[in-house]
Motif scaffolding. Structure first.
Motif, PDB file in Angstrom:
ATOM      1  N   ARG A  68       7.282  -2.563 -10.145  1.00 56.86           N
ATOM      2  CA  ARG A  68       8.488  -3.315  -9.777  1.00 56.86           C
ATOM      3  C   ARG A  68       9.436  -2.457  -8.940  1.00 56.86           C
ATOM      4  N   LEU A  69       9.620  -1.219  -9.365  1.00 56.79           N
ATOM      5  CA  LEU A  69      10.508  -0.330  -8.623  1.00 56.79           C
ATOM      6  C   LEU A  69       9.971  -0.066  -7.219  1.00 56.79           C
ATOM      7  N   LEU A  70       8.675   0.189  -7.120  1.00 55.38           N
ATOM      8  CA  LEU A  70       8.092   0.462  -5.811  1.00 55.38           C
ATOM      9  C   LEU A  70       8.201  -0.759  -4.902  1.00 55.38           C
ATOM     10  N   SER A  71       8.005  -1.932  -5.446  1.00 49.16           N
ATOM     11  CA  SER A  71       8.131  -3.155  -4.641  1.00 49.16           C
ATOM     12  C   SER A  71       9.535  -3.267  -4.057  1.00 49.16           C
ATOM     13  N   GLU A  72      10.545  -2.933  -4.860  1.00 48.59           N
ATOM     14  CA  GLU A  72      11.911  -2.983  -4.348  1.00 48.59           C
ATOM     15  C   GLU A  72      12.145  -1.916  -3.282  1.00 48.59           C
ATOM     16  N   LEU A  73      11.613  -0.732  -3.497  1.00 46.08           N
ATOM     17  CA  LEU A  73      11.811   0.357  -2.536  1.00 46.08           C
ATOM     18  C   LEU A  73      11.138   0.053  -1.197  1.00 46.08           C
ATOM     19  N   ILE A  74       9.943  -0.532  -1.242  1.00 41.08           N
ATOM     20  CA  ILE A  74       9.250  -0.891  -0.001  1.00 41.08           C
ATOM     21  C   ILE A  74      10.083  -1.870   0.815  1.00 41.08           C
TER      22      ILE A  74
END
Length: 412
Positions: free
Chosen positions: A6-12
């Motif tokens: 979830r965090l990586l999806s937001e960062l991307i």
């Protein structure tokens, strides 16, 4: 969906190509860390094109006063602001703290060919999360954020820092600026913790990497219509220099004094190119440019190549410019922090011994820190590709390894 995914999806979702500002992603990370008790310093600078760039240093001491904990500093007029505050707990002798470094900028994605067709809209397909920066290196940042959120401040016995820089992909500009102007960075230097540069290494532990050096030569002529004899073709003066450059190219392949067999390839990997920027064949070119660069190694900097090229260029009356070099990184192979990281990483498939890599990282600019280790989830083979992705398994293993590192170096 796990926290790290979830965090990586937001960062991307932040389109942080190096030529754009990274302000939004920096503020997003700072606010999230502040909610977990981190004190944050943001520094601002303008890049060569006048675009505002931001670095972040977030620190959580073992115990902070309620008034300081989680307070977010904003950059002042000079671009620098910091919170002060020392932890009240003395760390055990074997716990030096952890400083994690990453960069928030990514390379361009103009030719993106991954699932979904849009580089900054993450796509989870099977065991892979696609998107620009998924591997290099927002996946690593997501793993560290997920890891640190499971660590209670009251269990800390040494500080934890999370550092996000700008412009790593374009000459380590952010890290250089951080070293030059940040008081919070000097605080890290005073503690000299495990310095974990989270670039994608498939969780292998890296103790040395190459740097970069090179030069540019310019030949000036005079433009004119090619049907007259009034022009001066800039290429004419440049041509003799090409023989020198060719000899340098061959020399780095054969000279045993320009090798370091710890690396693969063990040479300086000399590269060069030439252009007169001609747009039409009926105009005499008035400018010809040649560039050359190579990957330096800890014991082989290639300074002799610059000396030879400069002498040849100046003898021909050409303009010679040396590049701002990027230093190689080398941590002593018997460094205790390095060896401890190797032990931790073995649980996740890493080799027992640390390794070398041939690319450069922000770690090259952090020479005032003694215990620099490059290690993170994802593979360099996926970095900068037109369908960049990270394996979810690698991402989750990165969370676990980073948590283990925090436990070993900063917890009771």
């Amino acid at each position: 969906m796990s926290l790290a995914v979830r965090l990586l999806s937001e960062l991307i979702g932040f389109p942080t190509v190096s030529h754009t500002s990274n302000q939004e992603i920096t503020e997003w990370v700072a606010k999230r860390l502040a909610s977990f008790g981190f004190e944050c310093e943001q520094t601002r600078y303008l890049d060569g094109e006048g675009v505002a760039k931001f670095n972040l240093i977030a620190k959580r001491s073992p115990h902070c006063s309620t008034s300081d904990s989680g307070k977010l500093s904003e950059p002042g007029e000079d671009g620098v602001s910091a919170n002060s505050g020392e932890g009240s707990v003395v760390a055990p002798e074997n716990q030096m703290g952890v400083a994690y470094f990453c960069h928030t900028d990514v390379v361009p994605a103009d030719r993106w060919a991954g699932p979904g067709g849009k580089a900054f809209q993450p796509v989870l397909e099977g065991n892979r999360l696609y998107g620009r920066g998924a591997c290099d290196m927002k996946g690593s940042l997501a793993a560290m954020l997920a890891a640190v959120e499971t660590v209670k401040q009251e269990d800390q016995s040494a500080p934890i820092w999370i550092v996000c820089t700008a412009d790593e992909e374009v000459g380590l500009r952010g890290a250089r600026e951080l070293v030059r102007s940040s008081e919070a960075y000097q605080d890290i230097v005073r503690h000299d913790p495990l310095t974990l540069i989270g670039e994608p290494t498939e969780l292998q532990v890296v103790y040395a990497h190459k740097g970069m050096s090179g030069f540019r030569v310019v030949s000036h002529g005079r433009a004119a219509h090619s049907s007259t004899d009034e022009g001066v073709n800039a290429n004419v003066s440049m041509i003799p220099l090409l023989q020198t450059v060719l000899e340098l190219h061959e020399r780095v392949q054969s000279d045993p004094m320009l090798r370091d067999d710890r690396f693969d390839p063990p040479t300086l990997t000399f590269n060069f190119g030439i252009s007169d920027h001609a747009e039409a064949t009926n105009i005499v070119p008035d400018r010809s440019e040649l560039w050359a660069n190579w990957r330096t190694m800890p014991n082989v900097d290639g300074a002799c190549l610059i000396d030879d090229a400069k002498a040849a260029a100046e003898a021909l009356g050409l303009e010679f410019r040396g590049y701002a070099a990027v230093a190689p990184l080398e941590t002593p192979i018997d460094d205790p922090a390095l060896l401890r990281m190797c032990q931790l990483a073995q649980q996740y498939g890493a080799d027992q011994k640390p390794m070398t890599v041939c690319y450069a990282t922000d770690g090259a600019a952090l020479e005032t820190l003694s215990h620099r280790v490059v290690c993170g989830p994802g593979s360099i083979r996926q970095a900068h590709t037109v369908d960049e992705y990270i394996e979810v398994e690698s991402l989750e293993s990165g969370v676990s390894l980073f948590r283990d590192a925090i436990q070993a170096f900063a917890m009771k």
